[in-house]
Design a protein around this motif. Sequence first.
Motif, PDB file in Angstrom:
ATOM      1  N   ALA A  83      -1.532  -1.978  -4.887  1.00 51.88           N
ATOM      2  CA  ALA A  83      -1.471  -1.597  -3.477  1.00 51.88           C
ATOM      3  C   ALA A  83      -0.906  -2.727  -2.627  1.00 51.88           C
ATOM      4  O   ALA A  83      -0.100  -2.502  -1.723  1.00 51.88           O
ATOM      5  N   ALA A  84      -1.302  -3.958  -2.939  1.00 51.36           N
ATOM      6  CA  ALA A  84      -0.822  -5.102  -2.174  1.00 51.36           C
ATOM      7  C   ALA A  84       0.660  -5.365  -2.422  1.00 51.36           C
ATOM      8  O   ALA A  84       1.365  -5.865  -1.544  1.00 51.36           O
ATOM      9  N   ARG A  85       1.149  -5.015  -3.595  1.00 54.40           N
ATOM     10  CA  ARG A  85       2.536  -5.280  -3.965  1.00 54.40           C
ATOM     11  C   ARG A  85       3.444  -4.064  -3.749  1.00 54.40           C
ATOM     12  O   ARG A  85       4.631  -4.104  -4.080  1.00 54.40           O
ATOM     13  N   LEU A  86       2.912  -2.994  -3.188  1.00 52.44           N
ATOM     14  CA  LEU A  86       3.627  -1.724  -3.145  1.00 52.44           C
ATOM     15  C   LEU A  86       4.924  -1.802  -2.341  1.00 52.44           C
ATOM     16  O   LEU A  86       5.894  -1.103  -2.645  1.00 52.44           O
ATOM     17  N   GLY A  87       4.966  -2.633  -1.318  1.00 53.13           N
ATOM     18  CA  GLY A  87       6.151  -2.691  -0.456  1.00 53.13           C
ATOM     19  C   GLY A  87       7.423  -3.050  -1.181  1.00 53.13           C
ATOM     20  O   GLY A  87       8.524  -2.674  -0.743  1.00 53.13           O
ATOM     21  N   ARG A  88       7.303  -3.784  -2.297  1.00 53.91           N
ATOM     22  CA  ARG A  88       8.495  -4.164  -3.066  1.00 53.91           C
ATOM     23  C   ARG A  88       8.466  -3.567  -4.472  1.00 53.91           C
ATOM     24  O   ARG A  88       9.169  -4.042  -5.361  1.00 53.91           O
ATOM     25  N   ALA A  89       7.705  -2.510  -4.644  1.00 54.84           N
ATOM     26  CA  ALA A  89       7.594  -1.881  -5.960  1.00 54.84           C
ATOM     27  C   ALA A  89       8.618  -0.772  -6.136  1.00 54.84           C
ATOM     28  O   ALA A  89       8.371   0.205  -6.855  1.00 54.84           O
ATOM     29  N   PHE A  90       9.747  -0.880  -5.470  1.00 55.91           N
ATOM     30  CA  PHE A  90      10.787   0.130  -5.638  1.00 55.91           C
ATOM     31  C   PHE A  90      11.424  -0.019  -7.011  1.00 55.91           C
ATOM     32  O   PHE A  90      11.539  -1.125  -7.531  1.00 55.91           O
ATOM     33  N   PRO A  91      11.773   1.117  -7.657  1.00 53.10           N
ATOM     34  CA  PRO A  91      11.739   2.488  -7.144  1.00 53.10           C
ATOM     35  C   PRO A  91      10.612   3.313  -7.787  1.00 53.10           C
ATOM     36  O   PRO A  91      10.856   4.388  -8.332  1.00 53.10           O
ATOM     37  N   SER A  92       9.392   2.850  -7.716  1.00 54.51           N
ATOM     38  CA  SER A  92       8.289   3.588  -8.329  1.00 54.51           C
ATOM     39  C   SER A  92       7.968   4.842  -7.507  1.00 54.51           C
ATOM     40  O   SER A  92       8.302   4.945  -6.322  1.00 54.51           O
ATOM     41  N   VAL A  93       7.290   5.779  -8.154  1.00 51.28           N
ATOM     42  CA  VAL A  93       6.877   6.998  -7.454  1.00 51.28           C
ATOM     43  C   VAL A  93       5.924   6.661  -6.319  1.00 51.28           C
ATOM     44  O   VAL A  93       6.012   7.232  -5.221  1.00 51.28           O
ATOM     45  N   GLU A  94       5.017   5.715  -6.561  1.00 55.55           N
ATOM     46  CA  GLU A  94       4.063   5.316  -5.518  1.00 55.55           C
ATOM     47  C   GLU A  94       4.801   4.752  -4.307  1.00 55.55           C
ATOM     48  O   GLU A  94       4.437   5.019  -3.162  1.00 55.55           O
ATOM     49  N   TRP A  95       5.844   3.986  -4.581  1.00 51.07           N
ATOM     50  CA  TRP A  95       6.616   3.382  -3.475  1.00 51.07           C
ATOM     51  C   TRP A  95       7.308   4.457  -2.651  1.00 51.07           C
ATOM     52  O   TRP A  95       7.233   4.441  -1.413  1.00 51.07           O
ATOM     53  N   VAL A  96       7.994   5.410  -3.291  1.00 51.17           N
ATOM     54  CA  VAL A  96       8.750   6.397  -2.527  1.00 51.17           C
ATOM     55  C   VAL A  96       7.812   7.329  -1.760  1.00 51.17           C
ATOM     56  O   VAL A  96       8.134   7.785  -0.658  1.00 51.17           O
ATOM     57  N   ARG A  97       6.617   7.576  -2.290  1.00 50.05           N
ATOM     58  CA  ARG A  97       5.666   8.417  -1.556  1.00 50.05           C
ATOM     59  C   ARG A  97       5.111   7.689  -0.347  1.00 50.05           C
ATOM     60  O   ARG A  97       4.931   8.287   0.719  1.00 50.05           O
ATOM     61  N   ALA A  98       4.873   6.397  -0.504  1.00 51.02           N
ATOM     62  CA  ALA A  98       4.419   5.611   0.645  1.00 51.02           C
ATOM     63  C   ALA A  98       5.531   5.508   1.689  1.00 51.02           C
ATOM     64  O   ALA A  98       5.276   5.563   2.898  1.00 51.02           O
ATOM     65  N   LEU A  99       6.786   5.371   1.217  1.00 53.17           N
ATOM     66  CA  LEU A  99       7.911   5.332   2.139  1.00 53.17           C
ATOM     67  C   LEU A  99       8.032   6.647   2.891  1.00 53.17           C
ATOM     68  O   LEU A  99       8.317   6.662   4.100  1.00 53.17           O
ATOM     69  N   ALA A 100       7.804   7.766   2.218  1.00 51.78           N
ATOM     70  CA  ALA A 100       7.870   9.078   2.866  1.00 51.78           C
ATOM     71  C   ALA A 100       6.872   9.168   4.011  1.00 51.78           C
ATOM     72  O   ALA A 100       7.168   9.719   5.081  1.00 51.78           O
ATOM     73  N   THR A 101       5.687   8.620   3.821  1.00 58.99           N
ATOM     74  CA  THR A 101       4.678   8.622   4.882  1.00 58.99           C
ATOM     75  C   THR A 101       5.163   7.813   6.071  1.00 58.99           C
ATOM     76  O   THR A 101       5.001   8.227   7.236  1.00 58.99           O
TER      77      THR A 101
END
Length: 297
Positions: free
Chosen positions: A167-185
Amino acid sequence: MVSSTTEAPREASSSAPRPEAPYFEDFEVGWVYTGPARTFSAAVVAAFAEVSGDQAALHTDGGPSGDGRPVVHGPLGLAGFFGWHHDRGLSAHVEAAFDTHWDFVAPVHVGDSVTYEMTVTRTRRTSALRNGVVGRHVVVRNQHGETVQVGRTAALVTARDAVDDRAARLGRAFPSVEWVRALATRLGDSAAFTRATSTWDGTIGLRFGGDPVLLRVYRGRVLEAGTRTPDGPTFVLSAPDVVWAGLLTGPRNDFTRRTLRDEFEVEGSAYEYLRLTAAIVALVDEARAFARTEGTR
């Protein structure tokens, strides 16, 4: 489209700090590592020829090169990268290196000095939590600043702590599914993106190297985000990992300038892509803001 010989975006990435014996957590997407030049002497090339068994005239007496200088074995340049990586102290906690792809762009001659520039393009902690995969893009330049080799390679690196910090590293975890879903929000709260897509119905695809993520958009709202949608993408915006890393972590949103330099390739409907240029710029703005949140952890 950027070819495999594209140089790493020097101005668009941050210089990496120099922790001794870095663990997985010490590598950040977008960081660039450099170091002193290495000269390939005649003795080094001769030793490599002996070990490899490749004693072709090209490497021993210059062969058909025309200038009388032997050509350094291409794999010696690659081997030199791993030596440079070790000399920089970056290999202390590397458990394995894999997924190496290397392009030999121009010859290196005996007596040439080369520099290595490594950009971190991905970081992903494994499910075991005790280590993680670090993606790396490497540019090799000679003493004239000319690119002679380009490669990408991944390393499995031991983690300092076996914790779930995704969760803490999610901002640069592209292109994971978790990252793109958080970006969508985040895009749902972006006035610029909502305005630019207010009359649009389709799916935006983003491809990082060989890995795509998709955003299904309907009249300003992202309805779905992941790696697939029922009807597939309307268009896909593609670039190598190093280009995305530079764009999303660099000092400015220079997407337009990068498109003018043909760093991106569009697959699918070019017309719909052009209609959504403002939306893509807004999307990049949000992705860049998201990437900056990693530095606050």
